[in-house]
Design a protein around this motif. Structure first.
Motif, short mmCIF file in Angstrom:
data_model
loop_
_atom_site.label_atom_id
_atom_site.label_comp_id
_atom_site.label_asym_id
_atom_site.label_seq_id
_atom_site.Cartn_x
_atom_site.Cartn_y
_atom_site.Cartn_z
N TRP A 1 -20.29 40.42 -0.17
CA TRP A 1 -19.82 40.64 1.22
C TRP A 1 -18.84 41.83 1.32
O TRP A 1 -18.31 42.08 2.33
N SER A 2 -18.56 42.58 0.17
CA SER A 2 -17.72 43.72 0.25
C SER A 2 -17.97 44.70 -0.76
O SER A 2 -18.96 44.35 -2.00
N VAL B 1 -30.74 34.87 9.75
CA VAL B 1 -29.84 36.22 10.44
C VAL B 1 -28.90 36.63 9.56
O VAL B 1 -28.77 37.68 9.50
N THR B 2 -28.16 35.61 8.68
CA THR B 2 -27.17 36.22 8.05
C THR B 2 -27.71 36.78 6.92
O THR B 2 -27.17 37.87 6.54
N GLY B 3 -28.72 36.49 6.22
CA GLY B 3 -29.44 36.90 5.04
C GLY B 3 -29.91 38.53 5.40
O GLY B 3 -29.62 39.23 4.60
N LEU B 4 -30.50 38.59 6.49
CA LEU B 4 -31.12 39.79 6.93
C LEU B 4 -30.06 40.75 7.19
O LEU B 4 -30.11 41.92 6.74
N SER B 5 -28.94 40.55 7.80
CA SER B 5 -27.83 41.24 7.97
C SER B 5 -27.08 41.66 6.85
O SER B 5 -27.06 43.09 6.60
N LEU B 6 -26.75 41.01 5.99
CA LEU B 6 -26.34 41.22 4.75
C LEU B 6 -27.10 42.06 3.71
O LEU B 6 -26.80 42.94 3.26
N GLY B 7 -28.41 41.51 3.94
CA GLY B 7 -29.36 42.21 3.04
C GLY B 7 -29.64 43.43 3.15
O GLY B 7 -29.87 44.71 2.32
N ARG B 8 -29.77 43.89 4.29
CA ARG B 8 -29.64 45.58 4.75
C ARG B 8 -28.77 46.32 4.42
O ARG B 8 -29.04 47.25 4.04
N TRP B 9 -27.78 45.62 4.66
CA TRP B 9 -26.26 46.51 4.12
C TRP B 9 -26.34 46.59 2.48
O TRP B 9 -26.12 47.55 2.09
N LEU B 10 -26.94 45.47 1.91
CA LEU B 10 -26.89 45.52 0.19
C LEU B 10 -27.87 46.57 -0.02
O LEU B 10 -27.54 47.42 -1.02
N LEU B 11 -28.93 46.52 0.66
CA LEU B 11 -29.94 47.69 0.38
C LEU B 11 -29.68 49.06 0.78
O LEU B 11 -30.09 50.18 -0.05
N ASP B 12 -29.15 49.22 1.92
CA ASP B 12 -29.03 50.46 2.50
C ASP B 12 -27.72 51.23 2.38
O ASP B 12 -27.85 52.43 2.55
N ARG C 1 -11.67 53.01 -1.59
CA ARG C 1 -11.80 52.56 -0.22
C ARG C 1 -12.58 51.31 -0.48
O ARG C 1 -13.34 51.18 -1.34
N GLN C 2 -12.28 50.26 0.30
CA GLN C 2 -13.28 49.22 0.48
C GLN C 2 -14.05 48.96 1.73
O GLN C 2 -13.54 49.60 2.72
N HIS C 3 -15.55 48.69 1.46
CA HIS C 3 -16.29 48.74 2.52
C HIS C 3 -16.95 47.38 2.90
O HIS C 3 -17.09 46.56 2.00
N PHE C 4 -17.27 47.02 4.34
CA PHE C 4 -17.77 45.77 4.66
C PHE C 4 -19.11 45.98 5.47
O PHE C 4 -19.17 46.96 6.08
N PRO C 5 -19.86 44.83 5.49
CA PRO C 5 -20.93 44.94 6.33
C PRO C 5 -20.55 45.09 7.86
O PRO C 5 -19.61 44.71 8.28
N ARG C 6 -21.14 46.10 8.50
CA ARG C 6 -20.73 46.40 9.78
C ARG C 6 -21.69 45.83 10.79
O ARG C 6 -22.78 45.21 10.48
N THR C 7 -21.12 45.28 12.09
CA THR C 7 -21.74 44.67 13.05
C THR C 7 -21.42 45.63 14.15
O THR C 7 -20.34 46.03 14.47
N ALA D 1 -26.40 37.47 -2.90
CA ALA D 1 -25.22 37.28 -2.19
C ALA D 1 -25.12 35.85 -1.83
O ALA D 1 -26.10 35.00 -1.77
N PHE D 2 -23.86 35.33 -1.76
CA PHE D 2 -23.64 33.86 -1.37
C PHE D 2 -23.60 33.95 0.30
O PHE D 2 -22.73 34.32 1.02
N LEU D 3 -24.38 32.96 0.79
CA LEU D 3 -24.62 32.63 2.13
C LEU D 3 -23.75 31.59 2.45
O LEU D 3 -23.19 31.46 3.79
N GLY D 4 -23.43 30.75 1.59
CA GLY D 4 -22.57 29.50 2.02
C GLY D 4 -22.93 28.17 1.40
O GLY D 4 -23.23 28.16 0.13
N ARG D 5 -22.43 27.04 2.01
CA ARG D 5 -22.80 25.75 1.33
C ARG D 5 -23.81 25.05 2.48
O ARG D 5 -23.41 24.85 3.47
#
Ligand SMILES: [Zn+2]
Length: 304
Positions: A150-151, A121-132, A159-165, A72-76
């Motif tokens: 990110w989607s 924090v961002t990598g963990l949040s996104l990573g859990r969603w990517l795996l789970d 349907r389109q799905h996004f990481p939940r917070t 996943a792309f975290l940013g710059r």
């Protein structure tokens, strides 16, 4: 409902990471970044990341990352090089050796730089969603990843799905009759002298203010009048956003523990809180990196 442990949250309210979200729709963004030697990759295995030093993440070049991860792309970064996350399941913490070993956010979140803390924090949040969450929650089909991680889009139902917070409120309570008193609670799962703010998840259909009043009533027995927002902190266990408040109790004498989630509640004087913040005495307060600590310290210093 109980919010996750709020005693070790890193970097309250600070961002520290240029997410460059406008780039996520660029075709081939991750492939291009993976072929660029300047790109830096945060590898995450389960909850852990490799450390270059006890207070710094080990960022790797793409060629040094083992195969098989989810990207996943975290940013710059400040020099505009791409920052990627490569996420692996928990059992793969022996992917490679790190100079300062591997560690989870709970252990190192408070010592990392703002930048590294935000990236973790961002990598963990996104990573859990990517795996789970590979399947469409509406129809169960395998989804297709998009927007640089990110989607997800479902090819069957569209349907389109996004990481939940998930929002959770965390509340420090002071007294309307005596502003030098602060009410804290001791969770039944903690030691008897460990106290913190009251916290819980926001329920479906509920406003933040209502969640504050409900959680405080359920856990401490008191009704609160004025509620003021103090700041927030992302916490990826599993996907929370902690929203910090100071609330003013209107019926101090009603304070009592619920006896289930909360084993004890106690009004502390400003002097008692000061001693506990200084590490004196038996009372243990939340760690310095947590939003709970900041709520308590701000009240003690008269900043709230
Ligand atoms: Zn679907």
């Amino acid at each position: 409902m109980t919010a996750p442990d709020s005693t070790s949250h890193p970097q309250p309210s600070r961002s520290g990471l240029d997410r460059a979200a406008e780039e996520r729709l660029t075709p081939g963004l991750i492939d291009a970044a993976r072929s660029d030697a300047a790109t830096r990759v945060l590898v995450i295995a389960g909850d852990a990341a490799p450390l270059a030093a006890p207070d710094a993440l080990l960022w790797r070049s793409p060629d040094d990352v083992p195969d098989g991860g989810q990207w996943a792309f975290l940013g710059r970064d400040e020099d505009r090089s791409a920052l990627l996350a490569a996420v692996f399941p928990a059992q793969e913490t022996d992917l490679f050796e790190a100079p300062a070993g591997w560690a989870g956010l709970r252990r190192v979140g408070g010592t990392l730089s703002v930048h590294d803390g935000a990236a973790f924090v961002t990598g963990l949040s996104l990573g859990r969603w990517l795996l789970d969450a590979p399947f469409c929650p509406a129809c169960g089909s395998q989804t297709l990843l998009g927007e640089a991680g990110w989607s997800r889009r479902c090819p069957s139902c569209g349907r389109q799905h996004f990481p939940r917070t998930d929002p959770a409120v965390i509340v420090a309570i002071t007294s309307a009759s005596d502003p030098d008193l602060l009410l804290l609670g001791s969770n039944a799962l903690w030691g008897p002298e460990r106290y913190s703010c009251f916290a819980g998840f926001v329920e479906a259909g509920e406003s933040l203010e209502s969640a504050v009043r409900r959680e405080v009533r359920e856990e401490s027995g008191v009704e609160v009048g004025t509620v003021s927002y103090r700041g927030s902190q992302a916490w990826p266990y599993p996907r929370s956003l902690m929203l910090g408040f100071l609330a003013v109790a209107v019926d101090d004498d009603a304070a009592h523990a619920d006896g289930e989630e909360i084993a004890a509640v106690r009004w502390f004087t400003r002097d008692e809180i000061g001693r506990a913040l200084a590490g004196e005495g038996d009372v243990v307060l939340p760690g310095t990196a947590s939003i709970a600590h900041r709520l308590i310290a701000d009240w003690h210093a008269g900043r709230s």
